[in-house]
Design a protein around this motif. Structure first.
Motif, PDB file in Angstrom:
ATOM      1  N   UNK A  75       0.821  -1.209   0.000  1.00  0.00           N
ATOM      2  CA  UNK A  75       0.000   0.000   0.000  1.00  0.00           C
ATOM      3  C   UNK A  75       0.857   1.262   0.000  1.00  0.00           C
ATOM      4  N   UNK A  76       2.041   1.196   0.586  1.00  0.00           N
ATOM      5  CA  UNK A  76       2.931   2.343   0.604  1.00  0.00           C
ATOM      6  C   UNK A  76       3.647   2.541  -0.724  1.00  0.00           C
ATOM      7  N   UNK A  77       4.017   1.447  -1.384  1.00  0.00           N
ATOM      8  CA  UNK A  77       4.890   1.533  -2.552  1.00  0.00           C
ATOM      9  C   UNK A  77       4.169   1.406  -3.890  1.00  0.00           C
ATOM     10  N   UNK A  78       3.168   0.520  -3.979  1.00  0.00           N
ATOM     11  CA  UNK A  78       2.505   0.285  -5.255  1.00  0.00           C
ATOM     12  C   UNK A  78       1.507   1.400  -5.562  1.00  0.00           C
ATOM     13  N   UNK A  79       1.622   1.964  -6.756  1.00  0.00           N
ATOM     14  CA  UNK A  79       0.718   3.016  -7.196  1.00  0.00           C
ATOM     15  C   UNK A  79      -0.494   2.401  -7.879  1.00  0.00           C
ATOM     16  N   UNK A  80      -1.721   2.731  -7.465  1.00  0.00           N
ATOM     17  CA  UNK A  80      -2.914   2.219  -8.163  1.00  0.00           C
ATOM     18  C   UNK A  80      -2.918   2.703  -9.619  1.00  0.00           C
ATOM     19  N   UNK A  81      -3.291   1.820 -10.531  1.00  0.00           N
ATOM     20  CA  UNK A  81      -3.279   2.133 -11.957  1.00  0.00           C
ATOM     21  C   UNK A  81      -4.712   2.119 -12.488  1.00  0.00           C
ATOM     22  N   UNK A  82      -5.160   3.261 -12.994  1.00  0.00           N
ATOM     23  CA  UNK A  82      -6.460   3.317 -13.667  1.00  0.00           C
ATOM     24  C   UNK A  82      -6.264   2.826 -15.093  1.00  0.00           C
ATOM     25  N   UNK A  83      -6.996   1.779 -15.444  1.00  0.00           N
ATOM     26  CA  UNK A  83      -6.757   1.089 -16.714  1.00  0.00           C
ATOM     27  C   UNK A  83      -8.061   0.953 -17.489  1.00  0.00           C
ATOM     28  N   UNK A  84      -7.971   1.132 -18.807  1.00  0.00           N
ATOM     29  CA  UNK A  84      -9.147   0.977 -19.662  1.00  0.00           C
ATOM     30  C   UNK A  84      -8.731   0.281 -20.954  1.00  0.00           C
ATOM     31  N   UNK A  85      -9.470  -0.752 -21.327  1.00  0.00           N
ATOM     32  CA  UNK A  85      -9.219  -1.510 -22.555  1.00  0.00           C
ATOM     33  C   UNK A  85     -10.435  -1.398 -23.460  1.00  0.00           C
ATOM     34  N   UNK A  86     -10.213  -0.988 -24.706  1.00  0.00           N
ATOM     35  CA  UNK A  86     -11.312  -0.832 -25.663  1.00  0.00           C
ATOM     36  C   UNK A  86     -11.002  -1.578 -26.949  1.00  0.00           C
ATOM     37  N   UNK A  87     -12.050  -1.969 -27.664  1.00  0.00           N
ATOM     38  CA  UNK A  87     -11.934  -2.650 -28.949  1.00  0.00           C
ATOM     39  C   UNK A  87     -12.554  -1.772 -30.022  1.00  0.00           C
ATOM     40  N   UNK A  88     -11.844  -1.616 -31.136  1.00  0.00           N
ATOM     41  CA  UNK A  88     -12.343  -0.818 -32.245  1.00  0.00           C
ATOM     42  C   UNK A  88     -11.851  -1.423 -33.549  1.00  0.00           C
ATOM     43  N   UNK A  89     -12.798  -1.979 -34.304  1.00  0.00           N
ATOM     44  CA  UNK A  89     -12.419  -2.582 -35.582  1.00  0.00           C
ATOM     45  C   UNK A  89     -11.464  -3.734 -35.407  1.00  0.00           C
ATOM     46  N   UNK A  90     -10.280  -3.605 -35.993  1.00  0.00           N
ATOM     47  CA  UNK A  90      -9.291  -4.677 -35.978  1.00  0.00           C
ATOM     48  C   UNK A  90      -8.172  -4.430 -34.986  1.00  0.00           C
ATOM     49  N   UNK A  91      -8.444  -3.679 -33.927  1.00  0.00           N
ATOM     50  CA  UNK A  91      -7.379  -3.413 -32.966  1.00  0.00           C
ATOM     51  C   UNK A  91      -7.934  -3.245 -31.557  1.00  0.00           C
ATOM     52  N   UNK A  92      -7.045  -3.468 -30.589  1.00  0.00           N
ATOM     53  CA  UNK A  92      -7.336  -3.210 -29.175  1.00  0.00           C
ATOM     54  C   UNK A  92      -6.484  -2.020 -28.740  1.00  0.00           C
ATOM     55  N   UNK A  93      -7.046  -1.196 -27.865  1.00  0.00           N
ATOM     56  CA  UNK A  93      -6.307  -0.051 -27.342  1.00  0.00           C
ATOM     57  C   UNK A  93      -6.381  -0.075 -25.822  1.00  0.00           C
ATOM     58  N   UNK A  94      -5.222  -0.100 -25.189  1.00  0.00           N
ATOM     59  CA  UNK A  94      -5.136  -0.081 -23.725  1.00  0.00           C
ATOM     60  C   UNK A  94      -4.608   1.276 -23.290  1.00  0.00           C
ATOM     61  N   UNK A  95      -5.282   1.868 -22.312  1.00  0.00           N
ATOM     62  CA  UNK A  95      -4.862   3.164 -21.769  1.00  0.00           C
ATOM     63  C   UNK A  95      -4.723   3.047 -20.256  1.00  0.00           C
ATOM     64  N   UNK A  96      -3.615   3.532 -19.742  1.00  0.00           N
ATOM     65  CA  UNK A  96      -3.348   3.468 -18.307  1.00  0.00           C
ATOM     66  C   UNK A  96      -2.858   4.825 -17.828  1.00  0.00           C
ATOM     67  N   UNK A  97      -3.373   5.253 -16.696  1.00  0.00           N
ATOM     68  CA  UNK A  97      -2.922   6.503 -16.078  1.00  0.00           C
ATOM     69  C   UNK A  97      -1.844   6.169 -15.057  1.00  0.00           C
ATOM     70  N   UNK A  98      -0.641   6.673 -15.308  1.00  0.00           N
ATOM     71  CA  UNK A  98       0.513   6.378 -14.438  1.00  0.00           C
ATOM     72  C   UNK A  98       1.212   7.676 -14.046  1.00  0.00           C
ATOM     73  N   UNK A  99       0.555   8.541 -13.287  1.00  0.00           N
ATOM     74  CA  UNK A  99       1.187   9.808 -12.888  1.00  0.00           C
ATOM     75  C   UNK A  99       2.378   9.568 -11.969  1.00  0.00           C
ATOM     76  N   UNK A 100       3.360  10.431 -12.096  1.00  0.00           N
ATOM     77  CA  UNK A 100       4.554  10.305 -11.269  1.00  0.00           C
ATOM     78  C   UNK A 100       5.668   9.509 -11.903  1.00  0.00           C
ATOM     79  N   UNK A 101       5.391   8.883 -13.069  1.00  0.00           N
ATOM     80  CA  UNK A 101       6.405   8.078 -13.753  1.00  0.00           C
ATOM     81  C   UNK A 101       6.860   8.793 -15.015  1.00  0.00           C
ATOM     82  N   UNK A 102       8.124   8.570 -15.366  1.00  0.00           N
ATOM     83  CA  UNK A 102       8.657   9.034 -16.639  1.00  0.00           C
ATOM     84  C   UNK A 102       8.687   7.863 -17.627  1.00  0.00           C
ATOM     85  N   UNK A 103       8.823   8.193 -18.895  1.00  0.00           N
ATOM     86  CA  UNK A 103       8.783   7.167 -19.937  1.00  0.00           C
ATOM     87  C   UNK A 103       9.843   6.101 -19.727  1.00  0.00           C
TER      88      UNK A 103
END
Length: 215
Positions: A63-91
């Motif tokens: 609980x102190x170290x792991x950051x909760x990740x808001x995650x969303x997975x969507x389907x559109x046509x012939x592809x999947x798109x995953x989006x995650x909110x990871x504030x505080x991290x660099x690429x």
């Protein structure tokens, strides 16, 4: 060209994130869990090294170290798109690994020395960690997947894998059971000293012409 000053908030322009192998992600994940284990031991030591609360110590460390990740997975046509909110991290602090039916995200920041945590003002701020594994609803083409990072938001675009092509195979009816039995019983050599061809009832017939027949 935009320059970032020390007073500016941490904002990164959209940039590609390289996908890593499962082996590299495993090594990165091991570092994440090692840090959690180290923090759990610190909590254990602060309690006077009294045994019996190992699980509680581990959950508290998570609980102190792991950051909760808001995650969303969507389907559109012939592809999947995953989006995650990871504030505080660099690429460069994020590792993304993709398998045909699984997406894994891991992250680890460097600890800030001599900076107090809001939750724990009497202790140094530990590294911020992130780990998430998502099972995908279909197979994706790993070679065509792309990941990008923009201001604390990670996006992974995964084209669906092409369906397997079916191959039609045609065979001719083999020798009848009587003919097969007669060949097996003779056990002799065929024309030009070659062994007789033995085929099953439903196996294709392979016709072989001996050299003597061409004369």
């Amino acid at each position: 060209m935009t320059h970032r000053s020390s007073s500016e908030s941490s904002i990164e322009i959209s940039a590609e994130v390289n996908l890593v192998s499962v082996h590299e992600l495993f090594e990165h994940t091991q570092d994440v869990f090692n840090l959690i284990a180290r923090r759990a031991f610190e909590i254990f030591a602060s309690r006077g090294r009294v045994h019996g609360n190992d699980r509680e110590d581990w959950f508290l460390a998570e609980s102190e170290l792991l950051t909760p990740v808001k995650f969303h997975l969507s389907e559109s046509g012939e592809r999947l798109t995953a989006r995650a909110e990871v504030p505080g991290f660099h690429r460069q602090e994020i590792k993304v690994s993709l398998e045909p039916r699984r997406l894994s995200i891991s992250g680890k920041t460097e600890p800030l020395e001599n900076q107090k945590s809001e939750k724990h003002p009497h202790s140094h701020r530990h590294a911020q960690l992130m780990f998430r594994v998502i099972d995908l609803p279909c197979e994706v083409d790993i070679s065509k997947a792309k990941a990008s990072f923009n201001d604390g938001r990670l996006e992974v675009v995964m084209p669906r894998a092409a369906p397997a092509r079916s191959v039609r195979v045609e065979t001719t009816q083999g020798l009848p059971a009587e003919g097969r039995a007669s060949i097996q019983e003779t056990g002799g050599m065929g024309a030009a000293g070659s062994p007789p061809a033995v085929t099953g009832a439903n196996e294709p017939i392979v016709k072989v012409r001996s050299a003597s027949s061409r004369r």
